[in-house]
Design an enzyme around this catalytic site. Structure first.
Site, short mmCIF file in Angstrom:
data_model
loop_
_atom_site.label_atom_id
_atom_site.label_comp_id
_atom_site.label_asym_id
_atom_site.label_seq_id
_atom_site.Cartn_x
_atom_site.Cartn_y
_atom_site.Cartn_z
N PHE A 1 0.84 -1.20 0.00
CA PHE A 1 0.00 0.00 0.00
C PHE A 1 0.87 1.25 0.00
CE2 PHE A 1 -2.35 -3.22 2.39
CZ PHE A 1 -3.65 -3.12 1.91
N ASP A 2 0.49 2.25 -0.79
CA ASP A 2 0.98 3.60 -0.58
C ASP A 2 0.28 4.14 0.67
OD1 ASP A 2 2.10 6.16 -0.99
OD2 ASP A 2 0.40 6.78 -2.22
N GLY A 3 0.76 5.25 1.19
CA GLY A 3 0.16 5.81 2.39
C GLY A 3 -0.88 6.87 2.10
#
Length: 357
Positions: A208-210
């Site tokens: 996941f990106d943040g």
């Protein structure tokens, strides 16, 4: 399971009645099927399951079929599909992710044979029913357990996502994904990797990106509009203030709940789920707020990688996730080039800048 989108709401009295009626329907169906012997695991009740809806173009490679539809129209497309219904479709971008979900299910059923808290994969497609035979044949060829189909005959399937209590929707159609995001459903557009990569058969790996994926885009807005120095200052001043949740927070929460079921059986070191945070943030100047936000939610990731603006593609090659979620197309494209299957989350301020370029 957890709510679909960034803002989960409490059910109304009418919704409570609807849930009670649905429970009665399921009880009646269970009573009927309990009298039928079968070695195949029955799909879990939607209210207990983590429902992942995938489109046919995400699950299978339908590039040639799509070309026929666009160039020759619907009737030729349906005719082609019927003529080739015994020709197995090749895997699409979501295929190995789905296979990994089913491996997790198999492990859960070994440890918790009567538990319904597991993944339920639904094929959610605007294909016509006449195409269904080829899809079924291909699903059976690969040994996938996909029992629920929703084929809408050319209509958008997005309206059915809520009815299916969808936790995650994956499609190759960016317009439908945008529609689902706006309806509060965690969704992403799938992109095929440009290189063939071997994926783990024994562990679901999700990256996941943040910002604007797990978290809201509030901090990303400052980067875009006021620059990095103001962003660093803002994050340090607000280090102890949790970020608001983003569209994929609920799915990370769902993965965490399943991980804990394995931990409870002393399977932490052999857990078939591993999660990664891969963010362009730098650790020293803006990383603490991210980690404290996850802690405040009672969530954790197995690995957190703060890249300080470096390209994500090379790190993702090392991780080899079955899927990588990001809100910015240049990260998606960089991941694709090096062989990562990426999923674009069309949420937040980055979409405004992407459209203007």
């Amino acid at each position: 399971m957890s709510g679909c989108g960034p803002e989960a709401t409490q059910p109304s009295d009418g919704a409570e009645v609807g849930l009670q009626e649905a429970e009665q329907d399921w009880a009646a169906a269970k009573a009927f099927y309990d009298n039928l012997a079968s070695k195949r695991p029955r799909p879990p009740k939607p209210q207990h399951a983590i429902t992942v809806a995938v489109s046919s173009r995400a699950l299978f490679d339908l590039v040639e079929e799509r070309r026929i539809y666009q160039e020759h129209g619907l009737e030729k497309y349906v005719e082609y599909q019927q003529d080739n219904e015994n020709v197995t479709l090749k895997p699409g971008p979501a295929f190995y992710f789905v296979k990994a979900l089913e491996h997790v299910n198999a492990r859960l059923l070994e440890l918790y044979p009567d538990d319904e808290e597991r993944f339920d994969i639904v094929l959610m497609t605007n294909n016509h029913a006449q195409v269904g035979v080829r899809l079924i044949n291909s699903i059976n060829h690969y040994g996938l357990t996909i029992e629920r189909f929703c084929m809408t005959g050319g209509k958008s399937p997005v309206g059915y996502l809520t009815a299916y209590l969808t936790n995650l929707y994956l499609s190759a159609d960016s317009e439908k994904v945008q529609e689902a995001i706006e309806a509060g459903i965690a969704s992403a557009t799938m992109f095929t990797a440009n290189k063939d990569v071997a994926y783990s058969d024994t562990q679901l790996r999700v990256a996941f990106d943040g910002d604007a994926v797990l978290f809201s885009d509030e901090s990303e807005q400052i980067v875009k509009e006021q620059g990095l120095d103001r962003f660093f200052e803002h994050e340090q001043l607000n280090e102890n203030k949790p970020l608001a949740q983003g569209p994929l927070k609920g799915f990370l929460e769902d993965l965490g709940k399943l991980q804990k079921k394995f931990y409870a059986k002393n399977e932490r070191l052999n857990c078939p789920i591993r999660t990664f945070l891969v963010t362009a943030r730098s650790a020293a100047s803006s990383g603490a707020r991210v980690l404290k936000t996850l802690r405040s939610w009672g969530l954790e990731v197995d690995e957190a990688l703060f890249l300080a603006g470096a390209p994500k593609g090379p790190i993702l090659v090392k991780i080899r996730p079955h899927i990588f979620f990001d809100d910015q197309m240049f990260h998606i494209e960089g991941a694709q080039k090096l062989g990562t299957i990426a999923a674009h989350v069309p949420y937040g301020i980055a979409q405004k800048y992407h459209k203007s370029t």
